[in-house]
Design an enzyme around this catalytic site. Sequence first.
Site, short mmCIF file in Angstrom:
data_model
loop_
_atom_site.label_atom_id
_atom_site.label_comp_id
_atom_site.label_asym_id
_atom_site.label_seq_id
_atom_site.Cartn_x
_atom_site.Cartn_y
_atom_site.Cartn_z
N TYR A 66 -19.79 36.87 -26.15
CA TYR A 66 -18.63 36.29 -25.48
C TYR A 66 -18.54 34.79 -25.78
O TYR A 66 -17.48 34.28 -26.16
CB TYR A 66 -18.75 36.52 -23.97
CG TYR A 66 -17.62 35.96 -23.15
CD1 TYR A 66 -16.43 36.66 -23.01
CD2 TYR A 66 -17.75 34.75 -22.48
CE1 TYR A 66 -15.39 36.16 -22.23
CE2 TYR A 66 -16.73 34.24 -21.70
CZ TYR A 66 -15.55 34.95 -21.58
OH TYR A 66 -14.53 34.45 -20.82
N LYS B 127 -15.57 32.58 -27.80
CA LYS B 127 -14.83 31.49 -27.17
C LYS B 127 -15.00 30.18 -27.96
O LYS B 127 -14.06 29.39 -28.10
CB LYS B 127 -15.25 31.32 -25.71
CG LYS B 127 -14.86 32.50 -24.84
CD LYS B 127 -13.36 32.78 -24.88
CE LYS B 127 -12.95 33.85 -23.90
NZ LYS B 127 -11.47 34.06 -23.90
#
Length: 265
Positions: A161, A165
């Site tokens: 994740y 990002k």
Amino acid sequence: MSHTQIDYSQLFRLDGRTVVVIGAGSGIGRESAQALAAQGAHVVVADYSLGGAEATAALITQRGGIAEAYEINVLDDDAVVAAAERFGDASALVFTAATNVRKRMEDYTLDEFDRVVNLNLRASFQLIRHFGTRFAANGGGSIIGFASIRAQVVEPGQGVYAATKAGLVQLAKTAAAEYGAQGVRVNVVAPGVVETPLTAQIKANDEWYGAYAQKSALGRWSRPEELAGAVVYLASDASSFVTGSTLFVDGGWTAIDGRFTPPAS
């Protein structure tokens, strides 16, 4: 916008402009769509769930705003191209869709890796470049993605994740460089911990929830509606010279250590 005759009372207004919000069926996207409509924008409420999009559009129209629901699966390349073609004359694009699998790297499957990377990074890449190209051809626009504090600071279980990002931040900077001369601005908002369906797992654990609340300077989680102002700002003329930037809306999470407050003297 003239530099000699700025009407500051209209700085955040979006009257006569179309803004596409992808992920507007719930959470931060839903709040952002409502805030944009309140500033006069015609909002294209786009979501994987048509029902969610229709519910958000209804909230807007009930208050006298202008909205239309639009179903889109951003994992479908043809659907992204079609959306960019249909709404290429919009003044702004906002996209919030993301997913997370909280696992340590050694426990990740490649299917899980692909699921997180495809939605968070690959789909973002497709949206940025297809809408960016159309906006550039039409004289400009604003593209607003959603990164995270995890683009900068991490914890165990956040590897993939966080990587997506951080990748989105760099995509946005590059797009800002490539499309800037054509008047297209590209920025990302980086929330801290927000009470959305994505964080329900944490909220269910009192110790975990409380630890996150204490990590921010404000001592609490944010609500989805507290991200909407950043979106309106980046979509409007108020941010006309802002591009390639990351706007942290994290309650001071990345500014402070937070683990201990030492005596002042």
